[in-house]
Scaffold this motif. Structure first.
Motif, PDB file in Angstrom:
ATOM      1  N   PRO A 137       0.797  -1.235   0.000  1.00  0.00           N
ATOM      2  CA  PRO A 137       0.000   0.000   0.000  1.00  0.00           C
ATOM      3  C   PRO A 137       0.825   1.278   0.000  1.00  0.00           C
ATOM      4  O   PRO A 137       0.461   2.257  -0.667  1.00  0.00           O
ATOM      5  CB  PRO A 137      -0.812  -0.117   1.297  1.00  0.00           C
ATOM      6  CG  PRO A 137      -0.847  -1.583   1.604  1.00  0.00           C
ATOM      7  CD  PRO A 137       0.460  -2.130   1.120  1.00  0.00           C
ATOM      8  N   ASP A 138       1.956   1.278   0.720  1.00  0.00           N
ATOM      9  CA  ASP A 138       2.735   2.519   0.860  1.00  0.00           C
ATOM     10  C   ASP A 138       3.910   2.604  -0.108  1.00  0.00           C
ATOM     11  O   ASP A 138       4.187   3.670  -0.658  1.00  0.00           O
ATOM     12  CB  ASP A 138       3.256   2.653   2.303  1.00  0.00           C
ATOM     13  CG  ASP A 138       2.116   2.717   3.310  1.00  0.00           C
ATOM     14  OD1 ASP A 138       1.074   3.317   2.978  1.00  0.00           O
ATOM     15  OD2 ASP A 138       2.268   2.157   4.407  1.00  0.00           O
ATOM     16  N   SER A 139       4.597   1.491  -0.311  1.00  0.00           N
ATOM     17  CA  SER A 139       5.831   1.535  -1.094  1.00  0.00           C
ATOM     18  C   SER A 139       5.794   0.684  -2.356  1.00  0.00           C
ATOM     19  O   SER A 139       6.810   0.551  -3.040  1.00  0.00           O
ATOM     20  CB  SER A 139       7.012   1.074  -0.222  1.00  0.00           C
ATOM     21  OG  SER A 139       6.783  -0.240   0.271  1.00  0.00           O
ATOM     22  N   GLY A 140       4.649   0.094  -2.681  1.00  0.00           N
ATOM     23  CA  GLY A 140       4.549  -0.763  -3.861  1.00  0.00           C
ATOM     24  C   GLY A 140       4.638   0.021  -5.159  1.00  0.00           C
ATOM     25  O   GLY A 140       4.279   1.215  -5.216  1.00  0.00           O
ATOM     26  N   ILE A 141       5.092  -0.662  -6.207  1.00  0.00           N
ATOM     27  CA  ILE A 141       5.270  -0.003  -7.507  1.00  0.00           C
ATOM     28  C   ILE A 141       3.937   0.503  -8.050  1.00  0.00           C
ATOM     29  O   ILE A 141       3.853   1.623  -8.570  1.00  0.00           O
ATOM     30  CB  ILE A 141       5.924  -0.985  -8.507  1.00  0.00           C
ATOM     31  CG1 ILE A 141       7.327  -1.365  -8.047  1.00  0.00           C
ATOM     32  CG2 ILE A 141       5.971  -0.374  -9.903  1.00  0.00           C
ATOM     33  CD1 ILE A 141       7.982  -2.423  -8.907  1.00  0.00           C
ATOM     34  N   VAL A 142       2.888  -0.312  -7.928  1.00  0.00           N
ATOM     35  CA  VAL A 142       1.594   0.055  -8.505  1.00  0.00           C
ATOM     36  C   VAL A 142       1.039   1.315  -7.847  1.00  0.00           C
ATOM     37  O   VAL A 142       0.638   2.266  -8.530  1.00  0.00           O
ATOM     38  CB  VAL A 142       0.588  -1.111  -8.372  1.00  0.00           C
ATOM     39  CG1 VAL A 142      -0.802  -0.673  -8.810  1.00  0.00           C
ATOM     40  CG2 VAL A 142       1.057  -2.301  -9.201  1.00  0.00           C
ATOM     41  N   ASN A 143       1.031   1.362  -6.514  1.00  0.00           N
ATOM     42  CA  ASN A 143       0.501   2.541  -5.825  1.00  0.00           C
ATOM     43  C   ASN A 143       1.399   3.758  -6.012  1.00  0.00           C
ATOM     44  O   ASN A 143       0.917   4.898  -6.006  1.00  0.00           O
ATOM     45  CB  ASN A 143       0.318   2.247  -4.341  1.00  0.00           C
ATOM     46  CG  ASN A 143      -0.958   1.475  -4.067  1.00  0.00           C
ATOM     47  OD1 ASN A 143      -1.670   1.099  -5.001  1.00  0.00           O
ATOM     48  ND2 ASN A 143      -1.256   1.234  -2.803  1.00  0.00           N
ATOM     49  N   THR A 144       2.698   3.518  -6.179  1.00  0.00           N
ATOM     50  CA  THR A 144       3.607   4.646  -6.447  1.00  0.00           C
ATOM     51  C   THR A 144       3.282   5.284  -7.794  1.00  0.00           C
ATOM     52  O   THR A 144       3.216   6.516  -7.909  1.00  0.00           O
ATOM     53  CB  THR A 144       5.071   4.159  -6.436  1.00  0.00           C
ATOM     54  OG1 THR A 144       5.376   3.609  -5.149  1.00  0.00           O
ATOM     55  CG2 THR A 144       6.009   5.314  -6.726  1.00  0.00           C
ATOM     56  N   ILE A 145       3.062   4.449  -8.805  1.00  0.00           N
ATOM     57  CA  ILE A 145       2.706   4.969 -10.135  1.00  0.00           C
ATOM     58  C   ILE A 145       1.355   5.670 -10.098  1.00  0.00           C
ATOM     59  O   ILE A 145       1.176   6.734 -10.703  1.00  0.00           O
ATOM     60  CB  ILE A 145       2.710   3.825 -11.163  1.00  0.00           C
ATOM     61  CG1 ILE A 145       4.129   3.263 -11.328  1.00  0.00           C
ATOM     62  CG2 ILE A 145       2.183   4.311 -12.513  1.00  0.00           C
ATOM     63  CD1 ILE A 145       4.207   2.040 -12.216  1.00  0.00           C
ATOM     64  N   LEU A 146       0.393   5.081  -9.357  1.00  0.00           N
ATOM     65  CA  LEU A 146      -0.911   5.729  -9.226  1.00  0.00           C
ATOM     66  C   LEU A 146      -0.783   7.081  -8.531  1.00  0.00           C
ATOM     67  O   LEU A 146      -1.498   8.036  -8.870  1.00  0.00           O
ATOM     68  CB  LEU A 146      -1.868   4.819  -8.447  1.00  0.00           C
ATOM     69  CG  LEU A 146      -2.322   3.534  -9.141  1.00  0.00           C
ATOM     70  CD1 LEU A 146      -3.183   2.688  -8.196  1.00  0.00           C
ATOM     71  CD2 LEU A 146      -3.098   3.844 -10.414  1.00  0.00           C
TER      72      LEU A 146
END
Length: 292
Positions: free
Chosen positions: A130-139
Motif C-alpha cells: 500500500p505505501d511503497s509498492g510499484i503500482v501505488n507509487t505509479i498511481l
C-alpha cells in the motif's frame, strides 16, 4: 485372431506403466476419497461410516462454506471473464505480422508463466504494497490514492485477478496458436467486401476462435476452483475471509482441522460443480455454433 491377440498384449504391455500409475494414483484415490466422504475420519482414528452426514453439514450447517463458494464464484464469473477478454485482445494484437519485433513481445508475455507460484506471490506482495509498492507509487504520480490491495476486503480479490492476468501467458500462447490456424483468405475476402478491423474481429476472428476460447475457459474454471497457493501464501484467506477460496478451505479442513471425511465431501462437491459448469459451457457453445 492370434496376431490380433498378440498385438493387443503388446499394446497393453507398452501402456502398462500408465495403467499402473492410473490405478494407483488416480482411480484408488478417487474411490478412497468417495468412501471417506461418507465417514467421520480424522486421520488418527479409524473412519466411522456416517452416510451423507458430511454433505448435510456442508450445505446446512457450515455458513463459511457459502462465503467460500461466493468468493470462488466471483473469481470464476468476474475474474475469468476479465482475464479471457484481456488475453484474447492481447493475442490478437500479438498476432499482427506487420509489426517488427513482435516475437520479442510474445516472449515477454510468456515469461511470467515460468515463475514458480511461491516466488510469484512474494513478488506481488512487494509490487502491491500500500505505501511503497510499484503500482501505488505509479498511481500516486497521477494523483490517485492507491488502495490497500491485499489488506483490503474490497480490493483483495481484484489483486488476485491482476496477478492471474500477469501470469496468463500460457493462455495467450494457445490463443496465438488458434489465430495462426485462421485462413488469411477469409480476411482478404472480408477486405474486398469493405469490412473494417472491428468487423473482421467479430465476424471472423472470434467465431473461428470459439473452440480455443471454450478450451481455455473450461481449463480456467477448473484452475480457478483449484486455486490455492496464492491465497495460502499471501493472505491465508483474509482479510475478513475475502480470499478464502474453495481449495484453501478444503485444505484447512483436511490438514489443519483433521476433518478428512468432511474435506473429502468438499472435494466431491467441487468435482460436481466443475462438471456442471463444463456441461453448461458445452451446451451454450453448441447453441452458439448452431446460430452461425
Amino acid at each position: 485372431m492370434n496376431m490380433a491377440r498378440k498385438d493387443l498384449l503388446n499394446g497393453l504391455l507398452f501402456i502398462s506403466p500408465w495403467i499402473v500409475g492410473f490405478l494407483c494414483f488416480t482411480l484408488y484415490p478417487l474411490v478412497s476419497s468417495f468412501y471417506y466422504s461418507l465417514t467421520d475420519y480424522d486421520i488418527i482414528n479409524p473412519p466411522v461410516f456416517v452416510g451423507l452426514e458430511n454433505y448435510k453439514t456442508l450445505f446446512t450447517g457450515d455458513n463459511l462454506f457459502y462465503k467460500v463458494l461466493k468468493n470462488t464464484l466471483f473469481m470464476v464469473f468476474v475474474g475469468l471473464t476479465v482475464i479471457t477478454a484481456c488475453t484474447v485482445f492481447i493475442s490478437i494484437l500479438l498476432n499482427n505480422k506487420k509489426i517488427k519485433g513482435m516475437a520479442f513481445f510474445r516472449v515477454v508475455f510468456f515469461l511470467p508463466t515460468l515463475v514458480p507460484f511461491v516466488i510469484l506471490s512474494i513478488l506481488w506482495v512487494w509490487v502491491l504494497q500500500p505505501d511503497s509498492g510499484i503500482v501505488n507509487t505509479i498511481l500516486g504520480w497521477i494523483g490517485i490514492d492507491g488502495p490497500g490491495w491485499f489488506s483490503s476486503p474490497v480490493w483483495a480479490k481484484p489483486a488476485f485477478i491482476l496477478m492471474a492476468l500477469w501470469g496468463a501467458g500460457g493462455s495467450i500462447i494457445i490463443y496465438l496458436a488458434g489465430l495462426q490456424g485462421i485462413p488469411e483468405s477469409l480476411y482478404e475476402a472480408a477486405s474486398i467486401d469493405g469490412a473494417n478491423s472491428l468487423q473482421k474481429m467479430f465476424s471472423i476472428t472470434l467465431p473461428m476462435l470459439r473452440p480455443v476460447i471454450l478450451f481455455n475457459v473450461i481449463t480456467g474454471i477448473i484452475g480457478t476452483f483449484q486455486s490455492f497457493a496464492e491465497s495460502f501464501i499471501i493472505t491465508q484467506g483474509g482479510p475478513d475471509g475475502s480470499t478464502m477460496f474453495y481449495s484453501l478451505y478444503l485444505y484447512q479442513n483436511a490438514f489443519q482441522y483433521a476433518k478428512m471425511g468432511y474435506a473429502s465431501a468438499m472435494a466431491w462437491v467441487l468435482l460436481l460443480i466443475a462438471l456442471i459448469f463444463t456441461l453448461i459451457l458445452f451446451k451454450v457453445s453448441g447453441r452458439w455454433g448452431n446460430n452461425d
